[in-house]
Scaffold this motif. Sequence first.
Motif, PDB file in Angstrom:
ATOM      1  N   VAL A   1       0.789  -1.228   0.000  1.00  0.00           N
ATOM      2  CA  VAL A   1       0.000   0.000   0.000  1.00  0.00           C
ATOM      3  C   VAL A   1       0.827   1.287   0.000  1.00  0.00           C
ATOM      4  O   VAL A   1       0.268   2.376   0.043  1.00  0.00           O
ATOM      5  N   GLY A   2       2.158   1.184  -0.066  1.00  0.00           N
ATOM      6  CA  GLY A   2       2.983   2.390  -0.104  1.00  0.00           C
ATOM      7  C   GLY A   2       4.348   2.157   0.494  1.00  0.00           C
ATOM      8  O   GLY A   2       4.805   1.011   0.612  1.00  0.00           O
ATOM      9  N   TRP A   3       4.994   3.260   0.891  1.00  0.00           N
ATOM     10  CA  TRP A   3       6.318   3.173   1.495  1.00  0.00           C
ATOM     11  C   TRP A   3       6.512   4.322   2.471  1.00  0.00           C
ATOM     12  O   TRP A   3       5.869   5.367   2.378  1.00  0.00           O
ATOM     13  N   ALA A   4       7.400   4.097   3.413  1.00  0.00           N
ATOM     14  CA  ALA A   4       7.745   5.118   4.410  1.00  0.00           C
ATOM     15  C   ALA A   4       9.122   4.783   4.969  1.00  0.00           C
ATOM     16  O   ALA A   4       9.516   3.616   5.009  1.00  0.00           O
ATOM     17  N   GLY A   5       9.818   5.810   5.392  1.00  0.00           N
ATOM     18  CA  GLY A   5      11.127   5.603   5.996  1.00  0.00           C
ATOM     19  C   GLY A   5      12.041   6.775   5.726  1.00  0.00           C
ATOM     20  O   GLY A   5      11.589   7.885   5.428  1.00  0.00           O
ATOM     21  N   MET A   6      13.332   6.502   5.810  1.00  0.00           N
ATOM     22  CA  MET A   6      14.343   7.538   5.741  1.00  0.00           C
ATOM     23  C   MET A   6      15.023   7.576   4.374  1.00  0.00           C
ATOM     24  O   MET A   6      15.329   6.526   3.798  1.00  0.00           O
TER      25      MET A   6
ATOM     26  N   MET B   1      -0.492   4.477  -1.661  1.00  0.00           N
ATOM     27  CA  MET B   1      -1.300   4.234  -2.842  1.00  0.00           C
ATOM     28  C   MET B   1      -2.690   4.820  -2.578  1.00  0.00           C
ATOM     29  O   MET B   1      -3.135   4.918  -1.429  1.00  0.00           O
ATOM     30  N   GLU B   2      -3.393   5.180  -3.627  1.00  0.00           N
ATOM     31  CA  GLU B   2      -4.677   5.859  -3.485  1.00  0.00           C
ATOM     32  C   GLU B   2      -5.663   5.070  -2.619  1.00  0.00           C
ATOM     33  O   GLU B   2      -6.355   5.639  -1.772  1.00  0.00           O
ATOM     34  N   GLN B   3      -5.718   3.749  -2.786  1.00  0.00           N
ATOM     35  CA  GLN B   3      -6.684   2.943  -2.037  1.00  0.00           C
ATOM     36  C   GLN B   3      -6.385   2.891  -0.539  1.00  0.00           C
ATOM     37  O   GLN B   3      -7.234   2.499   0.251  1.00  0.00           O
ATOM     38  N   ALA B   4      -5.188   3.307  -0.145  1.00  0.00           N
ATOM     39  CA  ALA B   4      -4.804   3.262   1.269  1.00  0.00           C
ATOM     40  C   ALA B   4      -5.011   4.592   1.983  1.00  0.00           C
ATOM     41  O   ALA B   4      -4.892   4.651   3.207  1.00  0.00           O
ATOM     42  N   GLU B   5      -5.327   5.632   1.246  1.00  0.00           N
ATOM     43  CA  GLU B   5      -5.480   6.951   1.863  1.00  0.00           C
ATOM     44  C   GLU B   5      -6.754   7.041   2.692  1.00  0.00           C
ATOM     45  O   GLU B   5      -7.725   6.340   2.443  1.00  0.00           O
ATOM     46  N   GLY B   6      -6.698   7.925   3.689  1.00  0.00           N
ATOM     47  CA  GLY B   6      -7.876   8.211   4.495  1.00  0.00           C
ATOM     48  C   GLY B   6      -8.164   7.198   5.589  1.00  0.00           C
ATOM     49  O   GLY B   6      -9.224   7.238   6.199  1.00  0.00           O
ATOM     50  N   LYS B   7      -7.224   6.296   5.844  1.00  0.00           N
ATOM     51  CA  LYS B   7      -7.417   5.256   6.865  1.00  0.00           C
ATOM     52  C   LYS B   7      -6.475   5.423   8.057  1.00  0.00           C
ATOM     53  O   LYS B   7      -6.484   4.600   8.962  1.00  0.00           O
ATOM     54  N   GLY B   8      -5.624   6.431   8.030  1.00  0.00           N
ATOM     55  CA  GLY B   8      -4.643   6.608   9.100  1.00  0.00           C
ATOM     56  C   GLY B   8      -3.399   5.750   8.933  1.00  0.00           C
ATOM     57  O   GLY B   8      -2.558   5.700   9.824  1.00  0.00           O
ATOM     58  N   LEU B   9      -3.267   5.075   7.797  1.00  0.00           N
ATOM     59  CA  LEU B   9      -2.107   4.200   7.585  1.00  0.00           C
ATOM     60  C   LEU B   9      -0.815   4.995   7.402  1.00  0.00           C
ATOM     61  O   LEU B   9       0.253   4.557   7.836  1.00  0.00           O
ATOM     62  N   GLY B  10      -0.895   6.160   6.776  1.00  0.00           N
ATOM     63  CA  GLY B  10       0.284   7.004   6.614  1.00  0.00           C
ATOM     64  C   GLY B  10       0.827   7.442   7.960  1.00  0.00           C
ATOM     65  O   GLY B  10       2.037   7.404   8.196  1.00  0.00           O
TER      66      GLY B  10
END
Length: 178
Positions: A78-83, A99-108
């Motif tokens: 659903v995406g990526w995060a880090g340094m 990714m668009e389908q993962a937005e709005g759920k607090g996953l970021g």
Amino acid sequence: MTSFTIPTVETDRLILRAPHLDDLPAMTAFYSTGRSHMVGGPKDELGSWSSLASRLGHWTLRGYGLWHLTEKSSDDFVGWAGMIYAPGWHEPELGWTLMEQAEGKGLGFEAAQAARAYAARHQGLNGVMSYIAHANERSRALAERLGATYEREAELLGKKAQMWRHPQIDLTTERTGQ
């Protein structure tokens, strides 16, 4: 040849894991859209391949980097995060993309919080910053939710951006999932 293992971090709903070749189709689809223009896109399949290879290389060269995010409930990438700290960066940056389908759920928020805490506790990166494009209101809102504050105008790879500073993590306390 040097061997390096990318750590896995779990949160309540996500697994932050090493990038996999199986992620390439989803990355290529993401980078083919206008959504990718704030994170180096658009890119074709070769450009997406280069991004994937660079992420793995970043971990090897720096000892930290971007995790790919898998949602536990669906096993979807659903995406990526880090340094990130590559040529052109002033200092290590906490970055995130969903990714668009993962937005709005607090996953970021969940992913960025876990990546930031891991970087502070295990990689010596505390009180990091994030570059945010002026037009990226969602990222600015997430930075604020994470407790980051606007620091100054900056430039990254020839584009104007804002630099937001994240608060120091209290390393004397342990939190679950981080």
